[in-house]
Design an enzyme around this catalytic site. Structure first.
Site, PDB file in Angstrom:
ATOM      1  N   HIS A 245     -70.014  45.645 -40.389  1.00  0.00           N
ATOM      2  CA  HIS A 245     -70.901  46.693 -40.222  1.00  0.00           C
ATOM      3  C   HIS A 245     -70.913  47.912 -41.105  1.00  0.00           C
ATOM      4  O   HIS A 245     -71.108  49.207 -40.159  1.00  0.00           O
ATOM      5  CB  HIS A 245     -70.662  46.891 -38.634  1.00  0.00           C
ATOM      6  CG  HIS A 245     -70.710  45.736 -37.730  1.00  0.00           C
ATOM      7  ND1 HIS A 245     -71.665  44.416 -38.238  1.00  0.00           N
ATOM      8  CD2 HIS A 245     -70.246  45.576 -36.620  1.00  0.00           C
ATOM      9  CE1 HIS A 245     -71.255  43.814 -37.003  1.00  0.00           C
ATOM     10  NE2 HIS A 245     -70.778  44.169 -36.092  1.00  0.00           N
TER      11      HIS A 245
ATOM     12  N   HIS B   6     -76.921  46.036 -32.196  1.00  0.00           N
ATOM     13  CA  HIS B   6     -75.755  45.453 -31.580  1.00  0.00           C
ATOM     14  C   HIS B   6     -75.434  45.817 -29.947  1.00  0.00           C
ATOM     15  O   HIS B   6     -74.204  46.165 -29.656  1.00  0.00           O
ATOM     16  CB  HIS B   6     -74.599  46.143 -32.352  1.00  0.00           C
ATOM     17  CG  HIS B   6     -73.294  45.502 -32.307  1.00  0.00           C
ATOM     18  ND1 HIS B   6     -72.343  45.097 -31.319  1.00  0.00           N
ATOM     19  CD2 HIS B   6     -72.912  44.762 -33.415  1.00  0.00           C
ATOM     20  CE1 HIS B   6     -71.367  44.352 -31.819  1.00  0.00           C
ATOM     21  NE2 HIS B   6     -71.513  43.906 -32.979  1.00  0.00           N
TER      22      HIS B   6
ATOM     23  N   GLU C 193     -77.596  39.204 -32.534  1.00  0.00           N
ATOM     24  CA  GLU C 193     -78.010  40.078 -33.451  1.00  0.00           C
ATOM     25  C   GLU C 193     -78.762  39.238 -34.521  1.00  0.00           C
ATOM     26  O   GLU C 193     -78.079  38.577 -35.416  1.00  0.00           O
ATOM     27  CB  GLU C 193     -76.926  40.699 -34.037  1.00  0.00           C
ATOM     28  CG  GLU C 193     -75.849  41.064 -32.996  1.00  0.00           C
ATOM     29  CD  GLU C 193     -74.135  41.094 -33.773  1.00  0.00           C
ATOM     30  OE1 GLU C 193     -74.256  41.582 -34.862  1.00  0.00           O
ATOM     31  OE2 GLU C 193     -73.494  40.889 -33.100  1.00  0.00           O
TER      32      GLU C 193
END
Ligand code: BGC
Length: 386
Positions: free
Chosen positions: A140, A215, A351
């Site tokens: 991420h 998210h 996602e």
């Protein structure tokens, strides 16, 4: 000179007109509910920057709260079949929680969402090294991804489609090891049909890689585990992973596996399938599905239905993949909103994004962005009931 008399019909019309003008101010607020957007201070980031919390409200009473820190959706309400709006995302009551320790609750993820193997990729013959924040990989966007920076507000208005908030962030050349100055905008719109639309755009001044996503951890019942939620994913294939959740490069058919969600299936039905090594690696679902819909055109990725409340979440996007994560790393150690403990699988993430580790797989759709091009991604979370 005779005095002109006012005919009765003129008087009646005048009274009616006066009532029409005065009436809206005496009608209760909920009846005249309108689209609105407002903001309030939400505290200070660790670098001292002020953080604001925006509230987008549509005419039905649905609300989305978005923090300028990390572009985080801190709360999102959706109606049940009786019309009651409840917060359906996990998170914290205050900024302090997000600053201290958050498994990316509600955050805008970038510059590269998901994992890059061993924090390395090569582009135009040069090797780039990233921080290893999820050993042995990068996850991420690295140590300080887009979820941990303060975004500037470019626009906050009630637009043609509903209340909308535009956030902007300039990620500098070399930030977290990625090449190129990347200018990113994220537009959040709450529409009158109870959908949260996200539109991400980015441009660069050097070749780079980009993969943005959202998210939020959803729980359509509002509490408890998510195993009874019924999911359908429009994907014939998924990308199997190794024990560190890096794809092997194979696009495997979901046929006959616990990953077949082509027909609506409760999340809990096959999640413990002991013979499925992939589920052991992810401690449950934590995989990327290869969406059937065409890349670059908005299509329906997934539908999740929660039988007790009747809430339905439809996820639409123009992306090639969908990471479906069943909250397997939640373990009760986090106390979130209203003092609630988030236990194992109390939330799930859907996602839309590019496949994990794409920069290291030439057979995956490319995540390279070049100067003169525009990165575009649209994600829609649409709510209804059954
Ligand atoms: C990943 C999980 C990870 C989680 C962090 C998800 O997008 O797929 O592996 O643990 O993010 O909250």
């Amino acid at each position: 000179m005779a005095r002109a008399t006012v005919p009765q019909w003129v008087l009646i019309n005048a009274v009616a007109l006066a009532l029409m003008i005065l009436l809206p101010s005496v009608v209760p607020a909920e009846v005249t509910s309108k689209d609105s957007i407002s903001s309030a201070p939400f505290g200070q980031a660790t670098d001292g920057k002020a953080v604001e919390l925006y509230t987008l409200r549509n005419r039905n009473g649905m609300e989305a709260r978005i923090a300028t820190y990390g572009g985080i959706v801190t709360s999102l309400t959706a109606p049940d079949r009786a019309g009651n709006y409840t917060d359906v995302v996990l998170g914290y009551d205050s900024l302090a929680g997000y600053l201290k320790d958050s498994p990316y609750f509600g955050a805008l993820i970038g510059r590269y969402g998901n994992r890059i193997a061993r924090g390395r990729f090569s582009l135009d013959g040069k090797i780039y090294t990233l921080a290893i924040n999820n050993a042995p990989n990068t996850l991420h966007g690295g140590k300080v991804g887009f979820d941990k920076v303060v975004w500037t507000v470019e626009k906050a208005q009630v637009g043609a489609d509903g209340p909308e908030l535009t956030l902007h962030y300039l990620s500098r050349d070399g930030e977290e090891g990625y090449p190129g100055n990347l200018a990113v905008t994220a537009v959040y719109t709450l529409t009158e049909d109870d959908a949260l639309h996200l539109a991400y755009r980015a441009i660069t001044d050097k070749d780079t890689v980009v993969n943005l996503t959202q998210h939020s951890y959803f729980n359509l019942r509002g509490r408890g585990d998510i195993l009874g939620h019924v999911a359908q994913i429009n994907a014939d294939r998924f990308t199997p992973v190794d024990s560190t959740l890096i794809p092997s490069g194979e696009l495997r058919s979901v046929d006959g596996t616990a990953f077949d969600f082509r027909n609506p299936t409760a999340i809990g039905t096959r999640i413990e399938n002991a013979d499925e090594q992939q589920l052991r690696f992810g401690k449950g679902y934590d995989h990327n599905w290869v969406l059937n819909g065409p890349i670059g055109t908005v299509h329906l990725d997934a539908t999740v239905y929660e039988p007790t409340s009747g809430r339905v979440l439809e996820v639409l996007s123009d992306q090639p993949g969908l990471q479906f994560y069943s909250g397997n790393f939640l373990d009760g150690s986090i106390t979130g909103k209203d003092g609630r403990r988030y236990e194992f699988r109390n939330g799930f993430c859907v996602e839309p994004q590019h496949f994990p580790d794409s920069p290291n797989h030439s057979n995956f759709p490319s995540t390279v962005l070049k100067p003169g091009e525009q990165y575009r991604s649209t994600i829609i979370y649409a709510f209804s009931t059954r």
